[in-house]
Design a protein around this motif. Structure first.
Motif, PDB file in Angstrom:
ATOM      1  N   GLY A   1      76.189  81.244  16.772  1.00  0.00           N
ATOM      2  CA  GLY A   1      75.903  80.261  15.751  1.00  0.00           C
ATOM      3  C   GLY A   1      74.694  80.474  14.877  1.00  0.00           C
ATOM      4  N   PHE A   2      73.764  81.345  15.242  1.00  0.00           N
ATOM      5  CA  PHE A   2      72.541  81.497  14.476  1.00  0.00           C
ATOM      6  C   PHE A   2      72.758  82.453  13.310  1.00  0.00           C
ATOM      7  CE2 PHE A   2      69.343  80.478  18.116  1.00  0.00           C
ATOM      8  CZ  PHE A   2      69.791  79.173  18.106  1.00  0.00           C
ATOM      9  N   VAL A   3      72.357  82.044  12.123  1.00  0.00           N
ATOM     10  CA  VAL A   3      72.496  82.859  10.914  1.00  0.00           C
ATOM     11  C   VAL A   3      71.121  83.344  10.497  1.00  0.00           C
ATOM     12  CG1 VAL A   3      73.241  82.876   8.510  1.00  0.00           C
ATOM     13  CG2 VAL A   3      74.519  81.551  10.205  1.00  0.00           C
ATOM     14  N   PRO A   4      70.926  84.646  10.326  1.00  0.00           N
ATOM     15  CA  PRO A   4      69.613  85.162   9.928  1.00  0.00           C
ATOM     16  C   PRO A   4      69.088  84.498   8.662  1.00  0.00           C
ATOM     17  CG  PRO A   4      71.032  86.946  10.597  1.00  0.00           C
ATOM     18  CD  PRO A   4      71.899  85.725  10.545  1.00  0.00           C
ATOM     19  N   GLY A   5      67.813  84.129   8.700  1.00  0.00           N
ATOM     20  CA  GLY A   5      67.173  83.483   7.570  1.00  0.00           C
ATOM     21  C   GLY A   5      67.309  81.978   7.567  1.00  0.00           C
ATOM     22  N   GLN A   6      68.160  81.426   8.439  1.00  0.00           N
ATOM     23  CA  GLN A   6      68.384  79.983   8.517  1.00  0.00           C
ATOM     24  C   GLN A   6      67.428  79.363   9.537  1.00  0.00           C
ATOM     25  OE1 GLN A   6      70.834  77.651   6.997  1.00  0.00           O
ATOM     26  NE2 GLN A   6      69.171  76.436   7.869  1.00  0.00           N
ATOM     27  N   SER A   7      66.907  78.180   9.218  1.00  0.00           N
ATOM     28  CA  SER A   7      66.029  77.460  10.130  1.00  0.00           C
ATOM     29  C   SER A   7      66.835  76.559  11.058  1.00  0.00           C
ATOM     30  CB  SER A   7      65.029  76.602   9.354  1.00  0.00           C
ATOM     31  OG  SER A   7      64.035  77.392   8.745  1.00  0.00           O
ATOM     32  N   TYR A   8      66.407  76.524  12.331  1.00  0.00           N
ATOM     33  CA  TYR A   8      66.988  75.655  13.355  1.00  0.00           C
ATOM     34  C   TYR A   8      65.847  74.870  13.980  1.00  0.00           C
ATOM     35  CZ  TYR A   8      71.000  78.687  12.683  1.00  0.00           C
ATOM     36  OH  TYR A   8      72.042  79.375  12.125  1.00  0.00           O
ATOM     37  N   PHE A   9      66.110  73.614  14.337  1.00  0.00           N
ATOM     38  CA  PHE A   9      65.045  72.733  14.772  1.00  0.00           C
ATOM     39  C   PHE A   9      65.352  72.130  16.133  1.00  0.00           C
ATOM     40  CE2 PHE A   9      62.604  72.570  10.868  1.00  0.00           C
ATOM     41  CZ  PHE A   9      63.530  72.982   9.917  1.00  0.00           C
ATOM     42  N   SER A  10      64.282  71.932  16.911  1.00  0.00           N
ATOM     43  CA  SER A  10      64.401  71.212  18.172  1.00  0.00           C
ATOM     44  C   SER A  10      64.380  69.711  17.892  1.00  0.00           C
ATOM     45  CB  SER A  10      63.256  71.595  19.104  1.00  0.00           C
ATOM     46  OG  SER A  10      62.024  71.079  18.613  1.00  0.00           O
ATOM     47  N   THR A  11      64.423  68.919  18.938  1.00  0.00           N
ATOM     48  CA  THR A  11      64.382  67.465  18.796  1.00  0.00           C
ATOM     49  C   THR A  11      63.168  67.031  17.989  1.00  0.00           C
ATOM     50  OG1 THR A  11      65.483  67.241  20.936  1.00  0.00           O
ATOM     51  CG2 THR A  11      64.350  65.298  20.080  1.00  0.00           C
ATOM     52  N   ASN A  12      63.378  66.144  17.043  1.00  0.00           N
ATOM     53  CA  ASN A  12      62.324  65.598  16.179  1.00  0.00           C
ATOM     54  C   ASN A  12      61.702  66.641  15.241  1.00  0.00           C
ATOM     55  OD1 ASN A  12      62.447  62.934  17.317  1.00  0.00           O
ATOM     56  ND2 ASN A  12      61.311  63.702  19.083  1.00  0.00           N
ATOM     57  N   ASP A  13      62.354  67.787  15.118  1.00  0.00           N
ATOM     58  CA  ASP A  13      61.862  68.858  14.228  1.00  0.00           C
ATOM     59  C   ASP A  13      60.493  69.396  14.658  1.00  0.00           C
ATOM     60  OD1 ASP A  13      64.135  68.300  12.811  1.00  0.00           O
ATOM     61  OD2 ASP A  13      63.111  67.460  11.069  1.00  0.00           O
ATOM     62  N   TYR A  14      60.144  69.237  15.936  1.00  0.00           N
ATOM     63  CA  TYR A  14      58.809  69.660  16.362  1.00  0.00           C
ATOM     64  C   TYR A  14      58.678  71.179  16.417  1.00  0.00           C
ATOM     65  CZ  TYR A  14      57.861  64.809  17.682  1.00  0.00           C
ATOM     66  OH  TYR A  14      57.669  63.457  17.666  1.00  0.00           O
ATOM     67  N   ILE A  15      59.759  71.868  16.723  1.00  0.00           N
ATOM     68  CA  ILE A  15      59.760  73.326  16.790  1.00  0.00           C
ATOM     69  C   ILE A  15      60.810  73.854  15.813  1.00  0.00           C
ATOM     70  CG2 ILE A  15      59.961  75.354  18.271  1.00  0.00           C
ATOM     71  CD1 ILE A  15      57.679  73.407  19.033  1.00  0.00           C
ATOM     72  N   GLU A  16      60.440  74.887  15.075  1.00  0.00           N
ATOM     73  CA  GLU A  16      61.363  75.504  14.120  1.00  0.00           C
ATOM     74  C   GLU A  16      61.579  76.972  14.492  1.00  0.00           C
ATOM     75  OE1 GLU A  16      61.791  76.477   9.304  1.00  0.00           O
ATOM     76  OE2 GLU A  16      60.115  75.275  10.068  1.00  0.00           O
ATOM     77  N   TYR A  17      62.836  77.362  14.453  1.00  0.00           N
ATOM     78  CA  TYR A  17      63.197  78.761  14.679  1.00  0.00           C
ATOM     79  C   TYR A  17      63.924  79.284  13.448  1.00  0.00           C
ATOM     80  CZ  TYR A  17      65.957  82.727  16.471  1.00  0.00           C
ATOM     81  OH  TYR A  17      66.548  83.955  16.651  1.00  0.00           O
ATOM     82  N   VAL A  18      63.352  80.288  12.797  1.00  0.00           N
ATOM     83  CA  VAL A  18      64.034  80.989  11.715  1.00  0.00           C
ATOM     84  C   VAL A  18      64.707  82.202  12.350  1.00  0.00           C
ATOM     85  CG1 VAL A  18      63.826  82.137   9.487  1.00  0.00           C
ATOM     86  CG2 VAL A  18      62.314  80.209  10.053  1.00  0.00           C
ATOM     87  N   ALA A  19      66.033  82.182  12.396  1.00  0.00           N
ATOM     88  CA  ALA A  19      66.775  83.237  13.087  1.00  0.00           C
ATOM     89  C   ALA A  19      66.606  84.572  12.384  1.00  0.00           C
ATOM     90  CB  ALA A  19      68.256  82.857  13.173  1.00  0.00           C
ATOM     91  N   GLY A  20      66.659  85.649  13.161  1.00  0.00           N
ATOM     92  CA  GLY A  20      66.466  86.980  12.606  1.00  0.00           C
ATOM     93  C   GLY A  20      67.553  87.953  13.008  1.00  0.00           C
ATOM     94  N   ASN A  21      67.514  89.120  12.387  1.00  0.00           N
ATOM     95  CA  ASN A  21      68.391  90.233  12.755  1.00  0.00           C
ATOM     96  C   ASN A  21      67.625  91.546  12.600  1.00  0.00           C
ATOM     97  OD1 ASN A  21      68.220  90.209   9.985  1.00  0.00           O
ATOM     98  ND2 ASN A  21      70.411  90.464   9.611  1.00  0.00           N
ATOM     99  N   PHE A  22      66.384  91.550  13.067  1.00  0.00           N
ATOM    100  CA  PHE A  22      65.436  92.644  12.889  1.00  0.00           C
ATOM    101  C   PHE A  22      64.584  92.697  14.149  1.00  0.00           C
ATOM    102  CE2 PHE A  22      61.628  94.542  10.749  1.00  0.00           C
ATOM    103  CZ  PHE A  22      62.248  95.592  10.091  1.00  0.00           C
TER     104      PHE A  22
END
Length: 399
Positions: free
Chosen positions: A21-42
């Motif tokens: 499900g993770f798309v490189p360059g897309q941001s994903y957030f934990s509950t309440n947006d406290y943690i952000e993950y920008v997915a990569g392919n590098f």
């Protein structure tokens, strides 16, 4: 549009969730947006444990002996721009994990007790932060076999230089090259795996302070660093951060094939304003990509994000249109992907805010810069706090 992880991903098969499900360059957030993950392919992971702004009242301020509560200014912005700059040069996205909580609420570079001060909400954010990092590192190990982890920090020491932490103390760095190359020193290093796997057979000492070390590369681009070829080690009376919890957890000192380094960025010329932070990010992207090319993979970096790519990742296309760029002060901007209203902040090279606009979904907005020439930075900020930066050039006179 924001993306969220299904909560089960944090308890079973994070790498499977990422692959599906993770798309490189897309941001994903934990509950309440406290943690952000920008997915990569590098094969590069950046993390920002101390650059958050959020101060929710639902999480009490940490109160522990010896704890630090200061936010690292502009480290979040610096890391975001580094990701975009690497993408611009290679077509590949590094992984990025950001603690968006202020450090007085959560210190993501400490073990959980000190990090969250026993608050359950903060502890959940801490687990999400490290789950994202575990996911990124798992993907890198599965696809490339090895890679590099960088923990991005800022220091307030008087000496204006980058401090690169390899988990070696000042005293250890002061040892002779022959001692640095012995097993007793190598086994304490966060780049332990690189010592035995680097493409050119460089020694541990050469990787720390030689002509092709990370510190020397930064020095050659105008950013003094220690250790490096011209600044081998901090003197005994000089402050120095040698790496913390994250570097130990995600570097190769305790095993594994992903090396780690903590980069402590100084203030002057780097983090004293937004423009300097973004400028350094461009330099860091050049330095790190070349470092990976020289020591890890060789070849063409733009091809790395397709190597052994069995996870179904496809790099996302550019969805921000700015035209003309370069321009004469009057230009148009359109976002072909966002479903939410965004604010646009325009900064000059001194980091001063000179104009602010609002961009509606799918709207083409015409912007007229009232007075400026040269490089400007556009910061597009979404309501949830996620943002990206874009460099534009202004020249000549307006029509």
């Amino acid at each position: 549009m924001r993306c969220f992880l299904i909560i089960i991903c944090f308890f079973a098969g994070l790498n499977i969730c990422q692959a599906q499900g993770f798309v490189p360059g897309q941001s994903y957030f934990s509950t309440n947006d406290y943690i952000e993950y920008v997915a990569g392919n590098f094969p590069l992971v950046l993390s920002v444990p101390h650059g958050g702004y959020l101060n929710p009242t639902t999480i009490p301020d940490r109160n522990c002996d010896g704890c630090s509560y200061f936010r690292d200014t502009y480290t979040q912005e610096l890391a975001r721009q580094t990701v975009l700059a690497v993408y611009a040069r290679t077509g590949c996205y590094p992984h990025l994990v950001i603690n968006r909580l202020h450090r007085k609420k959560l210190d993501a570079n400490r073990e959980i007790i000190e990090a969250a001060d026993s608050n359950l909400i903060a502890e959940a954010a801490w687990r999400a932060y490290h789950a994202y990092l575990d996911t990124a590192n798992t993907q890198i190990r599965n696809q490339w076999g090895k890679g590099l982890y960088i923990d991005v920090h800022g220091h307030a020491h008087d000496i204006q230089r980058m401090e690169l932490g390899y988990l070696l103390t000042k005293t250890e760095l002061q040892a002779s090259d022959s001692l640095l190359n012995t097993p007793n020193y190598v086994k304490e290093s966060s780049i332990r795996n690189l010592v035995t796997t680097n493409l050119n057979g460089f020694t541990h000492a050469e990787l720390l302070n030689g002509a092709y070390s990370l510190g020397t590369a930064l020095e050659q681009h105008g950013y003094p660093a220690v250790p490096s070829e011209t600044d081998l080690f901090p003197d005994s009376d000089e402050p120095y951060f040698n790496g913390g919890y994250n570097t130990a957890r995600y570097g190769s000192r305790d095993g594994g094939t992903i090396d780690g380094v903590q980069i402590e960025c100084n203030g002057e010329g780097v983090r004293d304003n937004l423009s300097n932070a973004l400028r350094f990010a461009d330099t860091l992207s050049v330095v790190v990509v070349h470092y990976l090319q020289k020591h890890y993979f060789g070849g063409n970096p733009s091809e790395w994000c397709t190597i052994s790519n069995t996870s179904g990742f496809v790099p996302t296309p550019e969805v921000i249109d700015i035209f003309p760029n370069p321009g004469n002060g009057r230009f148009k901007i359109r976002d072909r992907a966002s479903l939410t209203e965004q604010s646009i902040e325009i900064y000059d090279v001194q980091g001063q805010l000179i104009q602010k606009e609002t961009l509606l979904p799918y709207e083409t907005l015409e912007i007229n810069i009232k007075s400026s020439t040269g490089i400007l930075w556009l910061l597009l900020r979404q309501p949830n706090g996620a943002y990206r930066t874009i460099k534009i050039m202004i020249h000549g006179t307006k029509n």
